[in-house]
Design a protein around this motif. Structure first.
Motif, short mmCIF file in Angstrom:
data_model
loop_
_atom_site.label_atom_id
_atom_site.label_comp_id
_atom_site.label_asym_id
_atom_site.label_seq_id
_atom_site.Cartn_x
_atom_site.Cartn_y
_atom_site.Cartn_z
N VAL A 277 -12.82 -6.08 -5.13
CA VAL A 277 -13.31 -6.65 -3.87
C VAL A 277 -14.82 -6.92 -3.96
CG1 VAL A 277 -13.56 -6.27 -1.40
CG2 VAL A 277 -11.47 -5.61 -2.55
N LEU B 53 -9.03 -9.35 -0.33
CA LEU B 53 -7.94 -8.39 -0.24
C LEU B 53 -6.66 -9.08 0.23
CD1 LEU B 53 -9.14 -5.07 1.40
CD2 LEU B 53 -7.90 -5.33 -0.73
N LEU C 233 0.83 -1.19 0.00
CA LEU C 233 0.00 0.00 0.00
C LEU C 233 0.87 1.26 0.00
CD1 LEU C 233 -3.31 -0.04 1.27
CD2 LEU C 233 -2.09 1.86 2.26
N ILE D 253 -19.94 -0.33 0.25
CA ILE D 253 -19.85 -1.07 1.51
C ILE D 253 -20.83 -2.24 1.51
CG2 ILE D 253 -20.17 -0.95 4.00
CD1 ILE D 253 -19.34 1.97 3.86
N VAL E 28 -20.13 -5.36 -0.62
CA VAL E 28 -19.10 -6.26 -0.07
C VAL E 28 -19.63 -6.95 1.18
CG1 VAL E 28 -16.79 -6.39 0.92
CG2 VAL E 28 -17.21 -4.91 -1.03
N ALA E 29 -20.33 -6.17 2.01
CA ALA E 29 -20.85 -6.74 3.26
C ALA E 29 -21.82 -7.88 2.98
CB ALA E 29 -21.53 -5.66 4.09
N GLY F 97 -18.99 -14.47 7.26
CA GLY F 97 -17.68 -15.09 7.51
C GLY F 97 -17.37 -15.18 8.99
N LYS F 98 -16.51 -16.10 9.33
CA LYS F 98 -16.16 -16.28 10.74
C LYS F 98 -14.87 -15.53 11.09
CE LYS F 98 -19.03 -19.62 12.42
NZ LYS F 98 -20.03 -19.41 11.37
N ALA F 99 -13.94 -15.51 10.16
CA ALA F 99 -12.63 -14.97 10.47
C ALA F 99 -12.69 -13.45 10.66
CB ALA F 99 -11.65 -15.30 9.35
N HIS F 100 -11.71 -12.94 11.37
CA HIS F 100 -11.62 -11.50 11.55
C HIS F 100 -10.99 -10.86 10.33
CE1 HIS F 100 -12.85 -11.30 15.69
NE2 HIS F 100 -12.11 -12.37 15.94
N VAL F 101 -11.47 -9.70 9.97
CA VAL F 101 -10.78 -8.93 8.93
C VAL F 101 -10.35 -7.61 9.54
CG1 VAL F 101 -12.10 -9.96 7.07
CG2 VAL F 101 -12.85 -7.80 8.08
N ALA F 102 -9.39 -6.97 8.89
CA ALA F 102 -8.92 -5.70 9.44
C ALA F 102 -9.11 -4.60 8.42
CB ALA F 102 -7.46 -5.77 9.82
N THR G 143 -19.65 -10.84 3.00
CA THR G 143 -18.61 -11.05 4.01
C THR G 143 -19.19 -11.26 5.40
OG1 THR G 143 -18.44 -8.68 4.38
CG2 THR G 143 -16.86 -9.67 2.85
N PHE G 144 -20.41 -10.73 5.64
CA PHE G 144 -20.83 -10.67 7.04
C PHE G 144 -21.05 -12.04 7.65
CE2 PHE G 144 -25.00 -11.29 5.37
CZ PHE G 144 -25.78 -11.75 6.41
#
Lengths: 331, 388, 325
Positions: free
Chosen positions: C261, C267, C129, C310, C313-314, C320-325, C317-318
């Protein structure tokens, strides 16, 4: 309790290092830049000159310190620039230049910041939308709200007592002669941010989340709540920066444009690691100072304007590469 | 060892890139602009500044400095008309004021206008081309008004549109004569001449002048600066600095403060865009210095500050009333009335301390543009954010 | 070992997401054009106009997909697009015999910038980035230092690229289709593509499997920069001139990341593909066209655009179990 033990585990193992290597190189770079500035301009050799430099740099420093809370968790906050614009526009619209409404406007501004931070955080933490996308969306929407609300051109000035924070300078102060109010705000904000980051469990856990969110969660860290609070802090810092910027320079509809990348750049220059897990407030603060000192120096030596952007780019890459080399991890 | 190789690779890569870009820089700078064309346009605009406009004196948006007209009989249609407008953007206060002026003008012609369809290109040439095409293929427009984002970029698509329906351009124009008329004001040179001449006439001999620019490479600002630079050079004035501020208030204040600290005193500040003038004035206030000569524009915050503080100022304008003219021209074309063309050159008033009171209005918001020609339009002043 | 870990990623279908996005956007477009009595927008000319809105962003986004798949990102594309368009216009300067040279110059700049990005990211271990943001700033600075007005125009024969038709189909759409097909082919049918997913999914495993991950990162960056350069060439042809602000004003950096995305590419890399990307680009083009038809206030449009980014994408994704940052 668990958290405490784990924080200990995350901190880096003591490596044999020469003492000078532990000094954040940003501080050195900043001092070199400052020396150059003083050498060129006699004004900056005086206390009032340095104070005015600090006054102008305050918004970027506060922003980059706030942004660091999000960066260390591995996220980004691209919405701060738009939030600054919204804050300035909102203050102008609410007060309409009437100083008796200033306190209401300030409350509203922090309310707006809180809301934007909560929305950002909730979408990232619970909606699991990557923060770069979330805050990009918010960058558009928040600016849109500012424009729609004001109809594209705000209907009023900022009252004098609201501009006080960003503009006014106390004179005849012992030792330093002049003390800009913005510098007091800066010191106060930084005190709070440094305390949160380095002296509370909240701050330590943020680093842990950035390092390994899964491990953090397994050890009982409320990852989602922490992440959301990080966005709230970033947004509240942006509101403070917005009040200072609006105070310093008055109403305009693009007052915050570009500050999101400037804040991130400042943090990176200060050695905050993107993708999380590493960073310090000292770094963020000196990163902001360095960036502003650089702009000032280029301005003083009359460096061709278009190429200044290029220099900023090169320094950004070089600083990040240096941090990567120092820490041995990907920066 | 491996790390070292990596560094070398990276450094040589970066060096290669810097070398390439520097070569490109040197190479590109050999191409200089055509100075004779500039001299000609400069003389032309200078002459227009003292020309007497045709048309009602109290309605500058109906006036023209060029008497030539275009016959529009072939476009004549029965009302009501479907007007389509492709706008570059509403991304700055001048464009916001102008767009409101055009909408108010449309209200004045309610009986003739069936619809005013709007497409906003958000400052993207690419999008504006597609927007215009969509208007043309949609077949729901009787006339097309275009405010181009970039002249060259919009030329081909405007040529396409001209084949199907009458086109009016304003603000910027396109590089083709196919539009029925191009509504414009005198131009950037006239703007630059007005401010710079005032500075030359009022600055003490040997005074220090600072020039503030918005950004390099934008046609409007380049012409303003070219003209001002010529006036200053002819008068033997060498500015102490030329700085780009991006029209950002904070940056403007910082730059001016730095110059004040370097030079101690500044006698005049010339700006190529009036949005920064108040920030300039504040920098002098914060430094505890007297105001210098500060040039500006018809933005209300500058006019109000000027009136309140009484410094030496001048405001050349880029009148927002041209947004009215564009719509009026479009309707005239559909009614078959002759319109001024191929260029409808509007007068470009200059606000001086003598006529400041005509323009300044404390009830209007700081980012309003006084030369909007909107007093007396439906919804004035609330539509523009003013207090009744 | 490599067989097991990597093959699970091979030919991973993107599922119904791309199709759902395209059908949803197309239906919205159709319904809105009928509801607002603008059925002409459903004619071939109208649809071709809609699709042409995709070209510049679509070409760039194909390259961005590759970069995101290896877990990197490229924010320098917007400024590179400007550089490419300006260089092409400068070199061609209205001369038909210089077209080939102009194209070559633009592509060459693309390769150099991509190589620089790739090296900085993979060898200096700089966050992609920051690396690409920095390089983007360098490009912008050098460009505005070098050109303070429009540097010449492209010859009429080069305009064919954007304005020409083959069998009634705009040439620009064929160009986009070709880039998409090439990227899609490489990703799904070649060893390179197969390994690319491996590198993005789990760089460590890929390295253990003997894949030289750095080369893939550099390669992906070169590909992204070349697509940006091609996009710049297309814009030079479409606009007839190289405007130094075309890339930045167009917002192609963040927009290209957003469409990729939205199209379901992670990502963090390793999953996704160009089908989804093109669906994302189509969604963006439709937003522009639909907002025009509905006459949405430009400021309100900006708010809605942000929310659409937003929420689209949400939408997937919402869960999903894993954390995203």
């Amino acid at each position: 309790m668990t958290a405490k033990i784990l924080t200990h585990a995350v901190s880096r193992p003591p490596t044999p290092r020469v003492a000078w290597r532990r000094i954040n190189p940003t501080i050195v770079i900043f001092l070199v830049l400052l020396a150059a500035i003083c050498w060129i301009s006699p004004l900056y050799r005086t206390a009032p000159g340095l104070m005015s430099l600090l006054q102008r740099a305050s918004p970027v420093i506060i922003l980059s310190a706030g942004q660091t809370f999000v960066l260390v968790t591995g996220g980004f906050d691209l919405s701060v620039g738009s939030l600054i614009t919204l804050v300035v526009v909102a203050c102008a619209l609410i007060t309409g230049g009437d100083g008796s409404l200033t306190w209401i406007a300030l409350l509203a501004a922090y309310g707006i910041g809180l809301t934007v931070g909560l929305i950002n955080g909730a979408i990232v933490a619970w909606g699991k939308v990557p923060s770069i996308i979330t805050t990009l969306g918010m960058l558009l929407s928040v600016k849109g709200v500012a424009m729609l609300w004001s109809g594209g051109a705000p209907e009023g000035y900022l009252p004098v007592n609201l501009r006080y924070f960003g503009r006014y300078v106390w004179r005849h102060v012992p030792l330093i002669q002049r003390l800009p109010v913005a510098v007091v705000v800066l010191v106060g904000s930084l005190a709070v941010l440094v305390w949160l980051f380095h002296f509370t469990n909240f701050g330590r856990l943020l680093l842990m989340i950035g390092d390994n969110p899964r491990a953090a969660e397994l050890s009982g860290v409320p990852v989602r709540r922490q992440r959301m609070l990080a966005f709230v802090i970033s947004a509240l810092a942006a509101v403070t920066a917005g009040i200072l910027l609006g105070g310093f320079s008055g109403v305009s509809v693009d007052v915050g444009t570009g500050y999101e990348l400037e804040a991130t750049s400042a943090a990176v220059i200060g050695g905050v690691v993107l993708l999380g897990g590493e960073g310090s407030m000292t770094g963020a603060i000196f990163g902001g100072l360095t960036l502003y000192a650089l702009f000032t120096l280029l301005n003083l030596i009359g460096f061709p304007e278009p190429l200044r952007v290029a220099v900023q780019g090169l320094i950004l890459v070089a600083a990040a590469a240096l941090t990567a080399r120092r820490s041995g991890t990907r920066q | 060892m491996k790390r070292k190789t990596a560094w070398r690779l990276g450094v040589s890569g970066a060096a290669l890139m810097v070398a390439t870009t520097l070569t490109a820089t040197a190479w590109a700078q050999t191409a200089t602009s055509d100075s004779t064309a500039m001299a000609k346009e400069f003389a032309y605009e200078k002459a227009l500044m003292s020309a007497k406009p045709i048309g009602p004196a109290d309605k500058p948006w109906l006036q023209s400095l060029s008497s030539a007209t275009v016959d529009t009989a072939k476009y004549k249609k029965a009302p009501p008309y479907r007007v389509c407008f492709s706008n570059a953007s509403v991304s700055n206060p001048w464009r916001v004021v102008g767009w409101k002026v055009m909408q108010a003008e449309a209200e004045l012609h309610k009986s003739e206008i069936a619809s005013l369809s709007y497409a906003d290109a958000q400052d993207k040439d690419d999008k504006q081309i597609s927007d215009i095409r969509a208007f043309v293929t949609g077949g729901k427009c009787d006339v097309l008004i275009v405010s181009p984002h970039t002249s060259d970029a919009l030329t081909p698509v405007v040529e396409e549109a001209c084949k199907v329906l009458p086109v009016i351009t304003f603000d910027r124009s396109v590089n083709t004569t196919c539009p029925v008329t191009a509504v414009r004001t005198i131009g950037g040179y006239a703007y630059g001449i007005a401010g710079a001449t005032y500075v030359v006439d009022h600055m003490p001999k040997g005074g220090k002048l600072l020039e503030l620019r918005t950004a390099p490479g934008i046609d409007v600002f380049e012409t303003r600066d070219d003209a001002a630079a010529k006036i200053f050079t002819d008068a033997g004035i060498k500015p102490i600095g030329v700085e780009y501020t991006g029209a950002d208030n904070a940056k403007t204040k910082a730059v001016v403060s730095d110059y004040l600290s370097r030079f101690g005193k500044i006698d005049a500040v010339w700006v190529d865009f009036g949005a920064m003038s108040v920030a300039v004035a504040e920098a002098f206030e914060d430094a505890g210095q007297d105001y210098p000569i500060i040039t500006g524009e018809d933005q209300e915050d500058y006019l109000q500050k000027w009136k309140q503080e009484g410094f030496k100022g001048i405001a050349p304008t880029y009148p927002a009333y041209q947004w009215r003219t564009a719509l009026i021209a479009a309707l005239d074309v559909l009614q078959g009335k002759p319109v001024y063309g191929p260029n409808w050159i509007l007068p470009q008033p200059i606000i001086t301390s003598a006529n400041l009171d005509q323009y300044v209005n404390a009830k209007m918001p700081p980012l309003h543009y006084a030369a909007c020609g909107c007093e007396g339009m439906p919804g004035y002043p609330e539509r523009w954010g003013g207090k009744p | 070992m490599s067989g097991i870990t990597l093959s699970t990623r091979r030919f991973r279908p993107q599922g119904l997401l791309p199709a759902a996005l395209i059908v949803g956007a197309a239906l919205t477009y159709a319904v809105v054009s009928l509801a607002t009595a603008q059925s002409a927008q459903l004619s071939w000319a109208g649809i071709a106009g809609l699709l042409q809105r995709m070209v510049a962003l679509g070409i760039t986004a194909c390259g961005q997909t590759l970069v995101l798949l290896v877990g990197s990102i490229d924010l320098s594309v917007a400024n590179l697009i400007s550089v490419s368009a300006v260089i092409a216009a400068h070199v061609m300067n209205g001369r038909p015999d210089a077209i080939a040279l102009g194209i070559a110059a633009a592509i060459a700049i693309g390769v150099i910038v991509g190589l620089a990005n790739g090296l900085i990211v993979s060898k200096l271990k700089v966050s992609p980035l920051i690396a690409t943001l920095g390089i983007g700033l360098v490009l912008q600075g050098v460009l505005s230092a070098a050109y303070d007005d429009l540097p010449g125009s492209v010859p009429a024969s080069f305009r064919v690229l954007a304005y020409g038709h083959v069998l009634g189909i705009p040439l620009a759409l064929l160009l986009l289709a070709a880039v998409v097909a090439l990227a899609g082919f490489v990703l799904s049918r070649t060893v390179i593509g197969f390994r690319l997913y491996g590198v993005g999914g789990d760089a460590r495993t890929a390295r253990l499997a003997g894949i030289r991950t750095d080369r893939f990162v550099i390669g992906a960056h070169i590909a992204a920069s070349v697509t940006a350069a091609v996009s710049g060439l297309y814009l030079a042809s479409w606009l007839g001139a190289g405007t130094p602000w075309v890339g930045r004003d167009g917002g192609y950096d963040l927009d290209s990341v957003a469409v990729v995305v939205i199209g379901g590419t992670l990502l963090s890399g390793g999953r996704g593909g160009v089908a989804g990307t093109i669906a994302g680009v189509f969604v963006f083009a439709t937003i522009d066209a639909v907002f025009n038809m509905l006459q949405i206030d430009p400021f309100l449009g900006q708010i809605l655009r942000g929310l659409i980014v937003i929420s689209s994408v949400a939408a997937y994704t919402f869960r999903g179990k894993a954390h995203v940052a």
